[in-house]
Structures are given as structure tokens and as C-alpha cells.
Motif scaffolding. Structure first.
Motif, PDB file in Angstrom:
ATOM      1  N   GLY A  61     -31.492  26.885 -21.819  1.00  0.00           N
ATOM      2  CA  GLY A  61     -31.336  26.283 -23.135  1.00  0.00           C
ATOM      3  C   GLY A  61     -30.486  25.037 -23.184  1.00  0.00           C
ATOM      4  N   LEU A  62     -29.860  24.640 -22.072  1.00  0.00           N
ATOM      5  CA  LEU A  62     -29.025  23.435 -22.080  1.00  0.00           C
ATOM      6  C   LEU A  62     -29.885  22.181 -21.932  1.00  0.00           C
ATOM      7  N   SER A  63     -29.318  21.050 -22.321  1.00  0.00           N
ATOM      8  CA  SER A  63     -29.973  19.754 -22.148  1.00  0.00           C
ATOM      9  C   SER A  63     -29.238  18.978 -21.066  1.00  0.00           C
ATOM     10  N   PHE A  64     -29.960  18.499 -20.092  1.00  0.00           N
ATOM     11  CA  PHE A  64     -29.376  17.821 -18.934  1.00  0.00           C
ATOM     12  C   PHE A  64     -29.780  16.349 -18.931  1.00  0.00           C
ATOM     13  N   VAL A  65     -28.858  15.499 -18.523  1.00  0.00           N
ATOM     14  CA  VAL A  65     -29.174  14.094 -18.312  1.00  0.00           C
ATOM     15  C   VAL A  65     -29.217  13.863 -16.809  1.00  0.00           C
ATOM     16  N   LEU A  66     -30.294  13.237 -16.348  1.00  0.00           N
ATOM     17  CA  LEU A  66     -30.460  13.056 -14.906  1.00  0.00           C
ATOM     18  C   LEU A  66     -31.375  11.878 -14.612  1.00  0.00           C
ATOM     19  N   VAL A  67     -31.277  11.386 -13.363  1.00  0.00           N
ATOM     20  CA  VAL A  67     -32.071  10.240 -12.944  1.00  0.00           C
ATOM     21  C   VAL A  67     -33.550  10.612 -12.971  1.00  0.00           C
ATOM     22  N   HIS A  68     -34.411   9.627 -13.251  1.00  0.00           N
ATOM     23  CA  HIS A  68     -35.821   9.916 -13.534  1.00  0.00           C
ATOM     24  C   HIS A  68     -36.580  10.472 -12.346  1.00  0.00           C
ATOM     25  N   ASP A  69     -36.223  10.080 -11.117  1.00  0.00           N
ATOM     26  CA  ASP A  69     -36.983  10.515  -9.948  1.00  0.00           C
ATOM     27  C   ASP A  69     -36.066  11.292  -9.009  1.00  0.00           C
ATOM     28  N   ILE A  70     -36.207  12.608  -9.010  1.00  0.00           N
ATOM     29  CA  ILE A  70     -35.372  13.448  -8.146  1.00  0.00           C
ATOM     30  C   ILE A  70     -36.222  14.220  -7.135  1.00  0.00           C
ATOM     31  N   GLY A  71     -37.451  13.741  -6.934  1.00  0.00           N
ATOM     32  CA  GLY A  71     -38.294  14.340  -5.911  1.00  0.00           C
ATOM     33  C   GLY A  71     -38.585  15.803  -6.178  1.00  0.00           C
ATOM     34  N   PRO A  72     -38.551  16.647  -5.134  1.00  0.00           N
ATOM     35  CA  PRO A  72     -38.905  18.065  -5.292  1.00  0.00           C
ATOM     36  C   PRO A  72     -37.947  18.850  -6.182  1.00  0.00           C
ATOM     37  N   TRP A  73     -36.750  18.314  -6.432  1.00  0.00           N
ATOM     38  CA  TRP A  73     -35.823  19.017  -7.326  1.00  0.00           C
ATOM     39  C   TRP A  73     -36.361  19.083  -8.754  1.00  0.00           C
ATOM     40  N   LYS A  74     -37.166  18.121  -9.155  1.00  0.00           N
ATOM     41  CA  LYS A  74     -37.674  18.087 -10.539  1.00  0.00           C
ATOM     42  C   LYS A  74     -38.473  19.356 -10.850  1.00  0.00           C
ATOM     43  N   GLU A  75     -39.430  19.651 -10.002  1.00  0.00           N
ATOM     44  CA  GLU A  75     -40.245  20.836 -10.223  1.00  0.00           C
ATOM     45  C   GLU A  75     -39.401  22.100 -10.143  1.00  0.00           C
ATOM     46  N   LEU A  76     -38.418  22.120  -9.242  1.00  0.00           N
ATOM     47  CA  LEU A  76     -37.608  23.320  -9.046  1.00  0.00           C
ATOM     48  C   LEU A  76     -36.766  23.620 -10.280  1.00  0.00           C
ATOM     49  N   VAL A  77     -36.010  22.628 -10.769  1.00  0.00           N
ATOM     50  CA  VAL A  77     -35.110  22.915 -11.898  1.00  0.00           C
ATOM     51  C   VAL A  77     -35.895  23.163 -13.179  1.00  0.00           C
ATOM     52  N   GLU A  78     -37.019  22.463 -13.363  1.00  0.00           N
ATOM     53  CA  GLU A  78     -37.808  22.692 -14.570  1.00  0.00           C
ATOM     54  C   GLU A  78     -38.408  24.099 -14.579  1.00  0.00           C
ATOM     55  N   ALA A  79     -38.743  24.605 -13.388  1.00  0.00           N
ATOM     56  CA  ALA A  79     -39.328  25.947 -13.311  1.00  0.00           C
ATOM     57  C   ALA A  79     -38.272  27.043 -13.398  1.00  0.00           C
ATOM     58  N   ARG A  80     -37.055  26.756 -12.932  1.00  0.00           N
ATOM     59  CA  ARG A  80     -36.042  27.810 -12.791  1.00  0.00           C
ATOM     60  C   ARG A  80     -35.077  27.928 -13.962  1.00  0.00           C
ATOM     61  N   ILE A  81     -34.948  26.882 -14.775  1.00  0.00           N
ATOM     62  CA  ILE A  81     -33.992  26.936 -15.887  1.00  0.00           C
ATOM     63  C   ILE A  81     -34.776  27.118 -17.184  1.00  0.00           C
ATOM     64  N   PRO A  82     -34.712  28.294 -17.779  1.00  0.00           N
ATOM     65  CA  PRO A  82     -35.534  28.574 -18.960  1.00  0.00           C
ATOM     66  C   PRO A  82     -35.124  27.730 -20.173  1.00  0.00           C
ATOM     67  N   ASN A  83     -36.129  27.226 -20.882  1.00  0.00           N
ATOM     68  CA  ASN A  83     -35.930  26.551 -22.178  1.00  0.00           C
ATOM     69  C   ASN A  83     -34.963  25.377 -22.117  1.00  0.00           C
ATOM     70  N   ALA A  84     -34.843  24.762 -20.978  1.00  0.00           N
ATOM     71  CA  ALA A  84     -33.940  23.607 -20.842  1.00  0.00           C
ATOM     72  C   ALA A  84     -34.669  22.321 -21.230  1.00  0.00           C
ATOM     73  N   GLN A  85     -33.885  21.317 -21.603  1.00  0.00           N
ATOM     74  CA  GLN A  85     -34.421  19.977 -21.848  1.00  0.00           C
ATOM     75  C   GLN A  85     -33.847  19.036 -20.802  1.00  0.00           C
ATOM     76  N   PHE A  86     -34.700  18.161 -20.273  1.00  0.00           N
ATOM     77  CA  PHE A  86     -34.271  17.237 -19.227  1.00  0.00           C
ATOM     78  C   PHE A  86     -34.458  15.805 -19.728  1.00  0.00           C
ATOM     79  N   LEU A  87     -33.345  15.098 -19.852  1.00  0.00           N
ATOM     80  CA  LEU A  87     -33.350  13.736 -20.378  1.00  0.00           C
ATOM     81  C   LEU A  87     -33.331  12.767 -19.195  1.00  0.00           C
ATOM     82  N   TYR A  88     -34.515  12.408 -18.722  1.00  0.00           N
ATOM     83  CA  TYR A  88     -34.628  11.566 -17.530  1.00  0.00           C
ATOM     84  C   TYR A  88     -34.341  10.113 -17.871  1.00  0.00           C
ATOM     85  N   GLN A  89     -33.512   9.478 -17.034  1.00  0.00           N
ATOM     86  CA  GLN A  89     -33.119   8.096 -17.249  1.00  0.00           C
ATOM     87  C   GLN A  89     -33.575   7.229 -16.078  1.00  0.00           C
TER      88      GLN A  89
END
Length: 296
Positions: free
Chosen positions: A189-217
Motif C-alpha cells: 500500500g505504500l507509494s515509492f519514488v524510483l528511477v524509471h528504468d530499474i531492469g529486472p527489479w521493476k517486475e519483481l517489486v511490482e509483483a511482490r509488494i501488494p497494492n503499492a504505487q510506483f512513481l517512476y522518474q
């Protein structure tokens, strides 16, 4: 001897359908195109074009086959030229790329403290997809690529470097900041700010953290400013925790670094390079493996 430019024109005619459209695409005149196609017919000794229709020509079945093969030859020739030119460029510099940003940031930091590396190594920040790693190496576009999997191919070495683990910087007033560690589920449920291209980490964190929002910059300075003047949590890793850019994001002292103890929190990395580049790539692999940080 057949001119590659004439083969290119034949392939362009097949693609465009008319002499005028093909000539426009290649930025030549239609009469030049017409003469080239007639020369090909004379040289091949076969009829490539059907001229029975008024004011229009079309490829014969033999012409279609010739155009298909011409396209293959032109593409092969262009790949050949690109490979030679890239090889010439790599003889002057060591180009390193990666599928994720952490290893590149760690290598940049290592190169800054090594005078020889600082001038010899070029770190390309744009990440590449795992599926094109072999093509990039074979086409001599990179000396070494840091991959998230071991590449099993007789043309390359793929040597283990180490694992990357994420940590999370959490607002001091969030109860999670008082804990020694958290799991991905705890961050739900948290909202994270992170760099737009994080490679394989993108799929991992989006799949593993429920209901989170990712603010890609896209813009790194903007990312640093958002981190400084907001309470959004952000990720760091064992490869980036001690780097200047990460320290700057902690400068306001509004966040606490918390370890993520989760079985999914791990990506292994490998230095992958052609056997022909082993002499220059192996010292880099050995240095990175020996100095690879173990904890986030």
C-alpha cells in the motif's frame, strides 16, 4: 560484379512496389533506378521484371526470389560493416553495459578511484534487455555486459559477480522505520519514488509488494529533489548504499534505512563477454567480484 547498391535498390523496389517510391526512399532519381534494374537483369541473365502492363512494372516470380535474396545479402553486409566498425571502436575503449542499474553504478564508483579504468572504461547507462545480450556482444557493441543470468553459449564466458539486495528508506514517523527489517508484504500500500528504468527489479517489486504505487522518474535530479522534499520511501541496494547520490537522498535525515529480509529479495549478476575479450574483461570481473558489497 554485382553492386550492393543495386541489390539494395532491388530490395527497396520489392518493398515499395514502384520505381518512383523506391527511388524516393533511397534519395536517388527514377532514371538511375531504372538503369540499375536493367543492369541487374543483364548481369543475372534472367528476366526480373514483367513490363507487360502499361506504365507499370512488376517483379516476376524469379524477380521476387532475387529481391528476397538481395535483402538478405544487404542485411548481412550491413551487419558485417557494423561489426567491423564496432570492433574498431572497442579496440580504443572498454564498453560495459548491464541489464540493471546497480552494477553499473558500482562499476562507475570503482572506476572513479582507478586512474587507468577512468580513462579506459566507458559505462553505458542505458540498460539493455536480456534477450539481446548475445547480439550486442557478437556485434561488438559492448566489451562486457553484466547480466542477471548465466549465459550458456560457446562464444562467451559468463562469470559470477555477486548478488544485489534491496533496502528501503522509510519516513522516520512510519512505524516500519522502527523495525530492524521488513518483508515485501510489510510494504503493501505504500507509494515509492524510483528511477524509471530499474531492469529486472521493476517486475519483481511490482509483483511482490501488494497494492503499492510506483512513481517512476526519468530525470535523476528531479528524483533527488522529490526524495529530499517528500516522505515517499525509496529503494537502495548493497551496490548503491554508499554512493554519493544515495547519500544525498538521505541528507535531510527524514528517513531510516531498513533492510528487506525476504526470500525474493535477490538478483544474481554475471559478467558476460566474448572469449576474444577475456584479456580486458577478466580483470574487471575479478575486481568487481572481490569488492562486491555483501549487505544492503
Amino acid at each position: 560484379m554485382t553492386d550492393f547498391e543495386e541489390l539494395r535498390q532491388l530490395a527497396a523496389f520489392q518493398q515499395s512496389g514502384t520505381l518512383s517510391a523506391a527511388a524516393d526512399e533511397l534519395r536517388i532519381t527514377q532514371p538511375t533506378m531504372t538503369r540499375s534494374m536493367r543492369r541487374l537483369e543483364r548481369e543475372f541473365g534472367v528476366q526480373l521484371f514483367d513490363r507487360s502492363a502499361k506504365n507499370r512494372i512488376a517483379l516476376t516470380p524469379t524477380g521476387e526470389l532475387a529481391a528476397d535474396e538481395a535483402k538478405k545479402l544487404v542485411e548481412s553486409y550491413e551487419n558485417f560493416l557494423e561489426k567491423i566498425r564496432n570492433a574498431a571502436n572497442l579496440s580504443k575503449e572498454i564498453v560495459v553495459r548491464a541489464v540493471a542499474p546497480g552494477p553499473l553504478r558500482f562499476l562507475e564508483h570503482a572506476a572513479e578511484s582507478n586512474a587507468d579504468w577512468r580513462t579506459a572504461i566507458t559505462v553505458r547507462g542505458e540498460l539493455i534487455e536480456p534477450g539481446v545480450v548475445l547480439d550486442e556482444l557478437v556485434q561488438r557493441k559492448a566489451t562486457m555486459i553484466i547480466t542477471d543470468r548465466e549465459i550458456d553459449d560457446p562464444r562467451v564466458d559468463s562469470l559470477y559477480l555477486g548478488a544485489e539486495f534491496l533496502g528501503v528508506a522509510i519516513d522516520n514517523f512510519n512505524p516500519l522505520a522502527q523495525r530492524p527489517s521488513v518483508s515485501f508484504d510489510d510494504l503493501a500500500g505504500l507509494s515509492f519514488v524510483l528511477v524509471h528504468d530499474i531492469g529486472p527489479w521493476k517486475e519483481l517489486v511490482e509483483a511482490r509488494i501488494p497494492n503499492a504505487q510506483f512513481l517512476y522518474q526519468q530525470d535523476l535530479p528531479a528524483l533527488e529533489q522529490i526524495s529530499r522534499y517528500s516522505t515517499f520511501p525509496f529503494f537502495y541496494s548493497n551496490l548503491t548504499r554508499n554512493l554519493r547520490l544515495t547519500d544525498e537522498r538521505f541528507m535531510t535525515r527524514t528517513r531510516t534505512p531498513v533492510a528487506i529480509t525476504d526470500s525474493a529479495n535477490r538478483i544474481d549478476f554475471y559478467a558476460t563477454f566474448l572469449h576474444a575479450n577475456r584479456r580486458v574483461a577478466l580483470p574487471i570481473q575479478q575486481y568487481l567480484a572481490q569488492h562486491w558489497p555483501q549487505e544492503a
